[in-house]
Design a protein around this motif. Structure first.
Motif, mmCIF file in Angstrom:
data_model
loop_
_atom_site.group_PDB
_atom_site.id
_atom_site.type_symbol
_atom_site.label_atom_id
_atom_site.label_comp_id
_atom_site.label_asym_id
_atom_site.label_seq_id
_atom_site.Cartn_x
_atom_site.Cartn_y
_atom_site.Cartn_z
ATOM 1 N N SER A 84 0.848 -1.181 0.000
ATOM 2 C CA SER A 84 0.000 0.000 0.000
ATOM 3 C C SER A 84 0.885 1.233 0.000
ATOM 4 C CB SER A 84 -0.914 0.011 1.225
ATOM 5 O OG SER A 84 -0.172 0.279 2.386
ATOM 6 N N TYR A 126 -6.834 2.058 0.066
ATOM 7 C CA TYR A 126 -7.560 1.344 -0.978
ATOM 8 C C TYR A 126 -6.696 1.076 -2.209
ATOM 9 C CZ TYR A 126 -11.628 2.522 1.807
ATOM 10 O OH TYR A 126 -12.536 2.637 2.841
ATOM 11 N N GLU A 162 -4.079 -0.941 -3.889
ATOM 12 C CA GLU A 162 -3.552 -2.284 -3.663
ATOM 13 C C GLU A 162 -2.395 -2.577 -4.608
ATOM 14 O OE1 GLU A 162 -6.968 -4.649 -4.226
ATOM 15 O OE2 GLU A 162 -7.808 -4.218 -2.253
ATOM 16 N N ILE A 217 -10.284 5.425 -7.844
ATOM 17 C CA ILE A 217 -10.715 5.940 -6.547
ATOM 18 C C ILE A 217 -11.025 7.430 -6.706
ATOM 19 C CG2 ILE A 217 -10.113 6.285 -4.120
ATOM 20 C CD1 ILE A 217 -8.009 4.072 -4.462
ATOM 21 N N PHE A 222 -15.071 3.901 -4.812
ATOM 22 C CA PHE A 222 -13.925 3.126 -5.263
ATOM 23 C C PHE A 222 -14.419 1.889 -6.019
ATOM 24 C CE2 PHE A 222 -11.114 -0.436 -3.479
ATOM 25 C CZ PHE A 222 -10.220 -0.379 -4.517
ATOM 26 N N ARG A 274 -12.776 -1.675 -8.182
ATOM 27 C CA ARG A 274 -11.672 -2.495 -8.692
ATOM 28 C C ARG A 274 -11.988 -3.042 -10.086
ATOM 29 N NH1 ARG A 274 -12.266 -5.017 -3.596
ATOM 30 N NH2 ARG A 274 -10.774 -4.317 -2.028
ATOM 31 N N GLN A 292 -17.327 0.291 -3.916
ATOM 32 C CA GLN A 292 -17.134 0.455 -2.483
ATOM 33 C C GLN A 292 -17.120 1.941 -2.155
ATOM 34 O OE1 GLN A 292 -13.890 -1.963 -1.204
ATOM 35 N NE2 GLN A 292 -13.936 -1.276 0.923
ATOM 36 N N ASP A 327 -16.764 4.990 1.279
ATOM 37 C CA ASP A 327 -16.362 5.269 2.659
ATOM 38 C C ASP A 327 -16.746 6.710 2.966
ATOM 39 O OD1 ASP A 327 -15.345 4.988 5.179
ATOM 40 O OD2 ASP A 327 -13.268 4.631 4.538
#
Length: 435
Positions: free
Chosen positions: A22, A86, A88, A137, A176, A178, A195, A197
């Motif tokens: 990360s 987030y 990766e 993101i 976000f 992927r 996703q 947050d």
């Protein structure tokens, strides 16, 4: 300044060499601020010009000095939402595209429910995009200016930003994915990742999924936390409580292809990501002959290459001949006598196509290899199906027997041609009465 930039580059390189999973320890990311310059023409219409300016995301605490004082710095300070966690994989600078834009609340005037928010806050979006398409993101950055900007902060009244200015911000929300692009076959059940947050317990949260296809927009799922209303399916409500709004699709078919949009709304913020779903079905390739064909010289054989069950339509089929031995550096010869059928469309949405030619057996071609090459967008490498041609000479005894047989047939035909008129005359004479 040179020393600071070198330190940042070193941090990225070290992350790659050491396999750091990360970027939570990296304090600075280079970005591009896409600034909007709006002017109104004589007719009163807004004309927007975009100016690309050097900027960066710096992660730290209020009062920190700029690591790159020659760029606009967005200092991202204490928040429960950290975009870096987030990201990766071992990501270095050249694998990330960072873009910052101003964000307008589109007339919604309300204080953000998060800690420390003010009525005169202004907003920015920061989008981190992996160059290989691994993730996207989008973060919403809240900035509280020292001096409130008169009126609403939007494209008509953007506050000016100096070239070396530092703006202290906090990440209020992010969205976000992927799976910015998905390739999947027919009769599969893919999951589209989305996703989010938020820096507080968002009561006024709405999650939606829409499908955009051929100019039409369809709502697949909608859920409002405030009202508790839910429409559609494919998203787990328990997952939404954890910030997971991923959508599981039913078994795919041709009509599943399109652009899926995940929308997350916490007023006055409205975030979304588009996910392109592509249907890809590879062809099944076969020949109508065995791997070795044995023919007699001058004999003919129709050879068919069949590609079945592919999608989309862009398939390419070619026939080639490799001389016997394959040596001498000779390249395969593309056959120019190939004929093609029309594309056949099946009920499941896939297509089929045939490529065929008439093979004339020649001793010169004995030992040659013929192959059909099929290329399609679903294939990394073309598919090849081949056969080897073996040609034998015509047997001399067979020729002799063929000669005598043809001669015998000709004699019999000639005899019949002579005898039939006589037989007809005799039969007519026998039918006459004796008087």
């Amino acid at each position: 300044m040179r020393l600071n930039v070198n330190i940042v580059i070193c941090l990225f390189l070290c992350a790659e060499v050491l396999g750091i999973q990360s970027l939570q320890q990296v304090p600075w990311l280079p970005c591009m601020l896409v600034d909007e310059l709006v002017k109104f023409n004589d007719e009163g219409h807004a004309e927007t010009q975009y100016q690309h300016r050097n900027a960066g995301l710096q992660f730290g605490h209020p009062g920190d000095s700029a690591l790159n004082p020659n760029a606009i710095t967005f200092l991202v300070t204490g928040s429960k939402v950290d975009m870096r966690k987030y990201i990766e994989g071992a990501v270095v600078e050249h694998q990330l595209q960072c873009e910052i834009r101003r964000y307008s609340t589109e007339g919604i005037q309300m204080r953000w429910p998060g800690l420390g928010a003010q009525d005169h806050d202004i907003w920015f979006t920061s989008t981190l995009r992996h160059t290989d398409g691994h993730f996207v993101i989008t973060s919403f950055l809240r900035h509280t200016p020292a001096t409130p900007t008169p009126g609403q902060a939007d494209y008509r009244n953007w506050p000016a930003i100096a070239d070396r200015e530092m703006l202290t911000t906090s990440t209020a929300m992010l969205v976000f994915t992927r799976t910015p692009s998905v390739w999947v076959g027919l009769m599969k059940q893919p999951s589209l990742h989305c996703q989010f947050d938020v820096d507080h317990k968002a009561v006024d949260l709405t999650v939606e999924w829409r499908l955009q296809r051929r100019g039409e927009r369809t709502t697949l799922f909608s859920h409002s936390r405030r009202s508790g209303q839910r429409e559609g399916g494919g998203v787990e409500l328990k997952g939404i409580g954890r910030g997971d709004a991923s959508l599981t699709l039913p078994l795919t078919k041709q009509s599943s292809e399109g652009t899926y949009v995940c929308l997350v709304s916490v007023p006055p913020l409205f975030g979304s990501h588009e996910i392109a779903l592509h249907i890809m079905e590879p062809p099944r390739v076969s020949l109508n002959v065995d791997s070795v064909i044995s023919l007699v010289e001058t004999e003919k054989q129709k050879v068919v290459c069949e590609a079945e069950g592919y999608y989309p339509l862009d398939v390419e089929m070619e026939w080639f001949r490799e001389p016997s031995g394959g040596g001498g550096g000779l390249l395969p010869e593309k056959l120019d006598t190939v004929l093609y059928s029309s594309h056949r469309h099946h009920q499941d949405g896939t297509y089929s196509l045939s490529a065929f030619f008439l093979l004339h057996a020649s001793l010169h071609d004995s030992g040659s290899k013929y192959f059909c090459r099929v290329s399609h967008s679903s294939l990394r490498m073309p598919i090849r199906k081949s056969f080897t041609l073996i040609v034998t000479e015509v047997d001399s005894w067979n020729l002799l027997w063929l000669f005598f047989g043809c001669g015998f047939i000709l004699v019999m035909v000639a005899t019949l041609c002579v005898m039939l008129p006589r037989l007809s005359s005799a039969r007519a004479a026998n039918k006459r009465k004796p008087y």
